[in-house]
Design a protein around this motif. Sequence first.
Motif, PDB file in Angstrom:
ATOM      1  N   UNK A 185      10.330  12.537   2.148  1.00  0.00           N
ATOM      2  CA  UNK A 185      11.004  12.731   0.860  1.00  0.00           C
ATOM      3  C   UNK A 185      11.999  11.621   0.566  1.00  0.00           C
ATOM      4  N   UNK A 186      12.712  11.170   1.619  1.00  0.00           N
ATOM      5  CA  UNK A 186      13.698  10.111   1.380  1.00  0.00           C
ATOM      6  C   UNK A 186      13.004   8.820   0.922  1.00  0.00           C
ATOM      7  N   UNK A 187      11.819   8.543   1.493  1.00  0.00           N
ATOM      8  CA  UNK A 187      11.085   7.349   1.088  1.00  0.00           C
ATOM      9  C   UNK A 187      10.550   7.503  -0.332  1.00  0.00           C
ATOM     10  N   UNK A 188      10.150   8.728  -0.677  1.00  0.00           N
ATOM     11  CA  UNK A 188       9.629   8.965  -2.024  1.00  0.00           C
ATOM     12  C   UNK A 188      10.698   8.719  -3.080  1.00  0.00           C
ATOM     13  N   UNK A 189      11.958   9.039  -2.715  1.00  0.00           N
ATOM     14  CA  UNK A 189      13.047   8.858  -3.683  1.00  0.00           C
ATOM     15  C   UNK A 189      13.348   7.382  -3.938  1.00  0.00           C
ATOM     16  N   UNK A 190      13.188   6.529  -2.911  1.00  0.00           N
ATOM     17  CA  UNK A 190      13.583   5.120  -3.061  1.00  0.00           C
ATOM     18  C   UNK A 190      12.405   4.203  -3.380  1.00  0.00           C
ATOM     19  N   UNK A 191      11.175   4.717  -3.305  1.00  0.00           N
ATOM     20  CA  UNK A 191       9.997   3.876  -3.551  1.00  0.00           C
ATOM     21  C   UNK A 191       9.710   3.796  -5.046  1.00  0.00           C
ATOM     22  N   UNK A 192       9.553   2.589  -5.590  1.00  0.00           N
ATOM     23  CA  UNK A 192       9.194   2.465  -7.018  1.00  0.00           C
ATOM     24  C   UNK A 192       7.864   3.152  -7.295  1.00  0.00           C
ATOM     25  N   UNK A 193       7.732   3.712  -8.476  1.00  0.00           N
ATOM     26  CA  UNK A 193       6.496   4.402  -8.836  1.00  0.00           C
ATOM     27  C   UNK A 193       5.576   3.423  -9.570  1.00  0.00           C
ATOM     28  N   UNK A 194       4.460   3.125  -8.930  1.00  0.00           N
ATOM     29  CA  UNK A 194       3.465   2.220  -9.497  1.00  0.00           C
ATOM     30  C   UNK A 194       2.123   2.925  -9.462  1.00  0.00           C
ATOM     31  N   UNK A 195       1.500   3.101 -10.615  1.00  0.00           N
ATOM     32  CA  UNK A 195       0.190   3.752 -10.684  1.00  0.00           C
ATOM     33  C   UNK A 195      -0.891   2.693 -10.816  1.00  0.00           C
ATOM     34  N   UNK A 196      -1.807   2.688  -9.873  1.00  0.00           N
ATOM     35  CA  UNK A 196      -2.914   1.735  -9.981  1.00  0.00           C
ATOM     36  C   UNK A 196      -4.228   2.450 -10.274  1.00  0.00           C
ATOM     37  N   UNK A 197      -4.162   3.794 -10.510  1.00  0.00           N
ATOM     38  CA  UNK A 197      -5.380   4.505 -10.870  1.00  0.00           C
ATOM     39  C   UNK A 197      -5.411   4.890 -12.336  1.00  0.00           C
TER      40      UNK A 197
ATOM     41  N   UNK B 253       0.823  -1.204   0.000  1.00  0.00           N
ATOM     42  CA  UNK B 253       0.000   0.000   0.000  1.00  0.00           C
ATOM     43  C   UNK B 253       0.863   1.262   0.000  1.00  0.00           C
ATOM     44  N   UNK B 254       2.026   1.200   0.642  1.00  0.00           N
ATOM     45  CA  UNK B 254       2.932   2.349   0.618  1.00  0.00           C
ATOM     46  C   UNK B 254       3.425   2.616  -0.798  1.00  0.00           C
ATOM     47  N   UNK B 255       3.748   1.564  -1.521  1.00  0.00           N
ATOM     48  CA  UNK B 255       4.177   1.717  -2.917  1.00  0.00           C
ATOM     49  C   UNK B 255       3.039   2.275  -3.765  1.00  0.00           C
ATOM     50  N   UNK B 256       1.824   1.789  -3.513  1.00  0.00           N
ATOM     51  CA  UNK B 256       0.690   2.194  -4.338  1.00  0.00           C
ATOM     52  C   UNK B 256       0.279   3.637  -4.093  1.00  0.00           C
ATOM     53  N   UNK B 257       0.260   4.068  -2.809  1.00  0.00           N
ATOM     54  CA  UNK B 257      -0.321   5.370  -2.481  1.00  0.00           C
ATOM     55  C   UNK B 257       0.681   6.381  -1.936  1.00  0.00           C
ATOM     56  N   UNK B 258       1.945   5.974  -1.799  1.00  0.00           N
ATOM     57  CA  UNK B 258       2.991   6.876  -1.335  1.00  0.00           C
ATOM     58  C   UNK B 258       2.529   7.624  -0.087  1.00  0.00           C
ATOM     59  N   UNK B 259       2.261   6.843   0.925  1.00  0.00           N
ATOM     60  CA  UNK B 259       1.760   7.360   2.195  1.00  0.00           C
ATOM     61  C   UNK B 259       2.253   6.439   3.300  1.00  0.00           C
ATOM     62  N   UNK B 260       2.295   6.945   4.524  1.00  0.00           N
ATOM     63  CA  UNK B 260       2.650   6.131   5.691  1.00  0.00           C
ATOM     64  C   UNK B 260       1.400   5.721   6.470  1.00  0.00           C
ATOM     65  N   UNK B 261       0.528   6.679   6.737  1.00  0.00           N
ATOM     66  CA  UNK B 261      -0.627   6.405   7.591  1.00  0.00           C
ATOM     67  C   UNK B 261      -1.690   5.569   6.888  1.00  0.00           C
ATOM     68  N   UNK B 262      -1.942   5.807   5.605  1.00  0.00           N
ATOM     69  CA  UNK B 262      -2.940   5.003   4.883  1.00  0.00           C
ATOM     70  C   UNK B 262      -2.540   3.525   4.855  1.00  0.00           C
ATOM     71  N   UNK B 263      -1.299   3.188   4.521  1.00  0.00           N
ATOM     72  CA  UNK B 263      -0.901   1.771   4.580  1.00  0.00           C
ATOM     73  C   UNK B 263      -0.935   1.202   5.999  1.00  0.00           C
TER      74      UNK B 263
END
Length: 717
Positions: free
Chosen positions: A689-701, A527-537
Amino acid sequence: MSTLAHWCFRRRFAVAGGWIVALVALAAVALAGGTAFTDSADLPDSESATAYALLAESTGQAGADTESGTVVWHTGGTSVDAANVKKDVAGMLARIEALPGVQGVVSPYDKAGSGQLSTATNTAYARVTLAADADTAAVTAAALAYDSADFDVEVGGQAFTEQPGASHGTEAVGIIAALVILVWMFRSGWAAALPILTGVVGVAASLLLVMIASHAVDLAATSLTMGALIGLGVGIDYALFIVNRHRQGLLAGRSVRDSIAAALDTSGRAVVFAGATVIVALLGMFVVQLGILTGMARAAAVTVLFTILAAITLLPALLGMLGHRVLSRRQRAALTAGAHPIASHRPSLSYRWAGLIDRAPWRSATAALLVIAVLAAPVTMMRVGDADATSDPAGTPARAYHDLMAPAFGDGFDASLLLVAEVPGPAAATAFTALTKTLATVPGVAAVAPAGKTVLTVIPRTSAQTEETADLVHRLRDEVIPAAQTGTDLRVYVGGTTATSIDMSDALMGRLPLYLGLIALLGFLLLAVAFRSILVPLVGALSNLATIMVGLGAVTAIFQFGWGSELLGVGSGAPIMYLIPVLVVGVVFGLSMDYQVFLVSRMHEEWTHTRDNRRAIRVGLTETSQVIAAAATIMLCVFASFGFSGERIVSGIGIGLGIAVLIDAFIVRLTLIPALMRVIGRANWSYPRWADRVTPRVSIEGPAEPATEQPATAGVR
């Protein structure tokens, strides 16, 4: 995904034909080769496994290639040891012994079987040793041929225990119920038929492949039922989400081709992502390291994979063939007249519900958590183990066998423990003899009998499924046997079917926390990869665990406490079979992730477009609640139909999954999650920001689409 959609649209007849050819080819191979399912299970590294290994090495001892069964009879009006009874029994046992696969019969009228006779109750039994591949139906028929009003005959024991097999068509009831719901939802027979057809085709192709694979991989026949149960549920749901998005596109004025492409580029992406999480969760069962379970997991994972493939290839092709016929007549007429059938000035129920959550998030979250806590509470008392004949429905062969044996030979007659010893010298032999005498005085032991030079049979006073029998096994291993071995080289191992069940249950419960932790971490990362969030996952992962606890709590209450198990035709309360918790955990996690992805992806899509958290929650909840509610109700129907299969394991999994999905959709996804996200506010979408740089970008929308006001999009059919 849009490229795939355009390709499937252009070659729609070829795609549909390809699926038909694949089905025919798989069916031909499966029918030609048959199946090679096995009911054998790899034992974990345990004391019972060691006992079986020693037993197999002992000359003249029953090993892994044999099974033992019992033929019991009760006489009415005459003594069980009368001459005429002995004559009739001799003929029956001779007939049985002559059957192929029967390796030996011990009569109660012989010296070796003197303990198998109860003149006080006019009951006796014979021990029958069979090869593992023997035709037990022939033995049963030979025994029951002598059954009469004054001579009651039953068979039972390990050799005659029926293993759960493939389903008996109960899923058809669930499919019919799903069709009714879809017709009500879409007001179009074609639109309603598409999710059913797509799901059935995907499941059929995968199950045929599983039948073929049974020749190369150890799989139980139950794998077919598990595959059908899981595959039909997710397959229909996946197709439903895509069909619903396609209909929205048509109502918005898109062409058929563009609407299919948009549906696959949005809902299709979510289907692939959600399906991948189900597959990963199923394959994660390998950490439990039980062969029969991992075989089922592989079969179910293949089924989910095929339902995904059908949803993103066959479904677009069928949608292209049908064109606007996936809309209702009223909607098609409105489009032809140039009107906008998507407009409605009356807020829908989903819009009003979203408004209620928006106005009272704290109360909504508190109420949802209270419901979850109440339903999950029974899981704290869950016992894992095998159900025995004492919990079978009255009138079944297993229950009739138990009711004949128990009054004469005690409740533990069929829960015997095998104590297999290594006796390397005189001192060990002396200690083994002393142990034999000590065992008769141990609380909970009804009888002790030699079964060979270094093998003892211990009969408990209680049946196999009771806590007292489990306590006896642990007492023997932890106290009685270690005391007898002290100062000698004697080594004694407790085995037997009952001990094996206890070992499997202990192994499972020891590894289940690891599995739960693994899938919770997996859910958070995905969920973190999908939505680039900490609290939602984080909220999603914790809510997934809550849903799992609800499913296990429901199974415990119904099948262990017996609150309704009789109505399902599986008998009274009993411990939960070790397969059920792991399968429920894996499948519920995957399905919870499905609904979380479909709900939050629409919210995230709106957040990306407007940066308004309240609007994102309201729009996402409004636009997905109807389809999530319908999908969950459909899945409940499919799972519940398996609940009435009459098989305790299949019924437990079906009912557990059905209740978990229902609570997950209506209480967790459509109430708790939006309420918590409303309370959290804009922090939902914060990401370092550091997590955003290392997280793969996956669009599910897929590509962002222009937003529409909710009163204008609510209430559409």
